[in-house]
Design an enzyme around this catalytic site. Structure first.
Site, PDB file in Angstrom:
ATOM      1  N   GLU A 262      59.827   7.607  22.760  1.00 36.17           N
ATOM      2  CA  GLU A 262      61.123   6.954  23.088  1.00 36.17           C
ATOM      3  C   GLU A 262      61.264   5.610  22.320  1.00 36.17           C
ATOM      4  O   GLU A 262      61.265   4.681  23.051  1.00 36.17           O
ATOM      5  CB  GLU A 262      61.231   6.838  24.425  1.00 36.17           C
ATOM      6  CG  GLU A 262      61.215   8.209  25.410  1.00 36.17           C
ATOM      7  CD  GLU A 262      61.404   8.155  26.843  1.00 36.17           C
ATOM      8  OE1 GLU A 262      61.839   6.947  27.323  1.00 36.17           O
ATOM      9  OE2 GLU A 262      61.403   9.246  27.477  1.00 36.17           O
TER      10      GLU A 262
ATOM     11  N   GLU B 119      59.089  15.823  27.860  1.00 32.95           N
ATOM     12  CA  GLU B 119      59.073  15.113  29.111  1.00 32.95           C
ATOM     13  C   GLU B 119      60.396  15.807  29.699  1.00 32.95           C
ATOM     14  O   GLU B 119      61.470  15.707  29.143  1.00 32.95           O
ATOM     15  CB  GLU B 119      59.391  13.741  28.929  1.00 32.95           C
ATOM     16  CG  GLU B 119      57.998  12.833  28.778  1.00 32.95           C
ATOM     17  CD  GLU B 119      58.278  11.525  28.939  1.00 32.95           C
ATOM     18  OE1 GLU B 119      58.935  10.900  29.693  1.00 32.95           O
ATOM     19  OE2 GLU B 119      57.390  10.636  28.164  1.00 32.95           O
TER      20      GLU B 119
END
Ligand code: GCO
Length: 500
Positions: free
Chosen positions: A203, A400
């Protein structure tokens, strides 16, 4: 992931779910389209099932084994930065308990485990001197995983930059790109004989914008120029790491983990369209266009102007290395209800430089404890969009997906039907994307166990396994046993036990 939507003062205002995937409120109305939850769903043969964690969120052992300080040590020890003054000094104490934790993973049937390597544990200053004890820790971790038949999937950077590098500019400093390349090569040398699946960054949007524009993550800056510089240098470091790791070994499967979201507009003013496209560019296209097309989105470059002056000729060639896989983290869609051009730039919009204020929205929705709406259909849409927009996309792993719910342990058991419900809905959404032709090879639930949820401390519990942070006792929740069945059957076989 998206703290702007949940951080104190950053309520979900301005965003909401426009999707309805069985029960819940949409547009303030109850949506009763119940999906066929007891329909059996089998995933493709060889689909890989796992769970994910990150070093600073679980390891603890902050002063042990020669580990150097990271930006998150400094940030979390700075008053007022993390809820309740929590920090990761002990976290889940996984650094000392990894043997037992891996035995627990095996009991729960995990086939793969995604974790991150703490850069400052292996290179305490971020460059130069290697800390053997730190490298040994990851070697033992990997050996234990393999001994239990669990495929390791490490991430090299999950935001815990060595503080020594931060002191000389962190990822604002172009030199950090080459130090990251050196660190990546070191890990490939040390673990590459046993670990094949790697990701470079987790991320990068969060580290760049939450850490350098919004200031709600380490290192806590509020400087849009720094944020855009970091967003570019992270990608450059990713590309360089792919090169340095491949130079060490040619049998590694290399990827990166991005957290895209659909940016769903509910504004009616045509003047807002350009702003919404910019949010999409900052959040999504910047990363995918650079990696898979070799250029940044022109509309965003125009809007950024001198904010993007770190880009140098040839950088995009380094960034756009062919990849073996792509990691997608997904929690919810960003629904923009409206933009208020008269509003002063509000704190929440600092994470989207050059975009102006987002209007408040009502709260009439189902949310997780993070305040995030539940939008499983958005995951299918997003995966199909990526496939359509980027024909050269490598196979995808959902790296995720999960939700925070604070269900208590009562009499040794933790019943968490809302988590089961959330996961069930998202697995069905992934299967829909597979059926639509998207090449998806694996799924990692976030998270194996409750952990340090960044600026929100220990209150937001994402774990399949409950952690008592006073005693550090681990108690697998009902969802952990439900997930074990999913893995056993390579899909969904039973009606969910979930409730709204
Ligand atoms: C992220 C990180 C995780 C978070 C999770 C829940 O996405 O922010 O990868 O470290 O804990 O997403 O917010």
């Amino acid at each position: 992931m998206l703290y702007p939507l949940s951080y104190e003062g950053w309520s979900p205002a301005g965003y909401r779910s426009g999707h309805c995937s069985g029960g819940g409120l949409v547009d303030g109305r109850v949506c009763n389209t119940e999906p066929a939850m007891n329909e059996q769903l089998e995933f493709p043969t060889g689909f890989l099932w796992g769970a994910a964690t990150a070093s600073y969120q679980i390891e603890g052992g902050a002063r042990d084994g020669g580990r150097g300080e990271s930006v998150w040590d400094v940030f979390s020890h700075t008053e007022g930065k993390v809820a309740h003054g929590h920090n990761g000094d002990v976290a889940c104490d996984h650094y000392h308990r990894f043997d037992d934790d891996i035995a627990m993973m095996a009991d729960l049937g995990l086939q793969t485990y995604r974790f991150s390597i703490s850069w400052s544990r292996v290179l305490p200053e971020g460059r130069g001197r290697v800390n053997r004890e730190g490298v040994d820790f990851y070697q033992r971790l990997v050996d234990q995983l393999l001994a239990h038949g669990i495929v390791p999937c490490p991430t090299l950077f999950h935001w815990d930059l060595p503080q020594g590098l931060e002191e000389i500019g962190g990822f604002r400093n172009r030199d950090t790109v080459s130090w990251f390349g050196d660190y990546a090569a070191l890990m490939a040398r040390e673990l590459g004989d046993r670990v094949h699946m790697w990701s470079t960054f987790n991320e990068p949007w969060c580290y760049a914008y939450l850490g350098h524009a919004a200031g709600v993550h380490a290192p806590g800056l509020t400087d849009p120029h720094a944020a855009v510089t970091v967003a570019h240098h992270e990608l450059l470091a990713h590309g360089l790491a792919v090169q340095t790791m491949r130079a060490e070994r040619d049998d590694l499967r290399l990827g990166i983990v991005i957290n895209p979201s659909n940016i769903v507009s509910e504004t009616t003013r045509p003047a807002d369209d350009g702003q919404i496209r910019l949010i999409d560019a900052i959040h999504n296209r910047w990363w995918f266009d650079a990696i898979f097309r070799g250029h940044y989105p022109a509309d965003l470059l125009d809007s950024y102007g001198p904010l993007a002056d770190a880009i140098q000729p040839g950088d995009l060639d380094t960034i756009s290395q062919p990849l073996d896989w792509l990691g997608i983290n997904y929690y919810f869609d960003i629904i923009v209800r409206g933009l208020d051009h008269d509003d002063d730039a509000t704190r929440r919009m600092l994470a989207y430089p050059t975009v102006h204020g987002v209007t408040e929205a009502d709260e009439a929705e189902i949310h997780t404890d993070m305040g995030w709406p539940i939008t499983p259909d958005g995951l299918t849409e997003l995966l199909v969009r990526l496939r359509d927009d980027y024909p050269d996309l490598p196979p995808i792993h959902i790296t995720e997906n999960g939700c925070a719910y604070d269900d208590p342990v009562i009499g040794g058991r933790c019943s968490d039907p809302r988590r089961i419900d959330y996961l069930d809905r998202h697995l069905r959404a992934i299967k829909d994307a597979i059926d639509a032709g998207v090449d998806i090879r694996g799924y990692y639930q976030w998270s194996l166990m409750d952990n340090f949820e960044w600026a929100l401390g220990y209150d937001k519990r994402f774990g399949l396994v409950h952690i008592d942070f006073d005693t550090l006792v681990r108690t697998p929740r009902d969802s952990a046993y439900w997930y074990r069945d999913v893995i056993r059957h390579n899909g969904l076989v039973e009606r969910r036990t979930g409730a709204q």
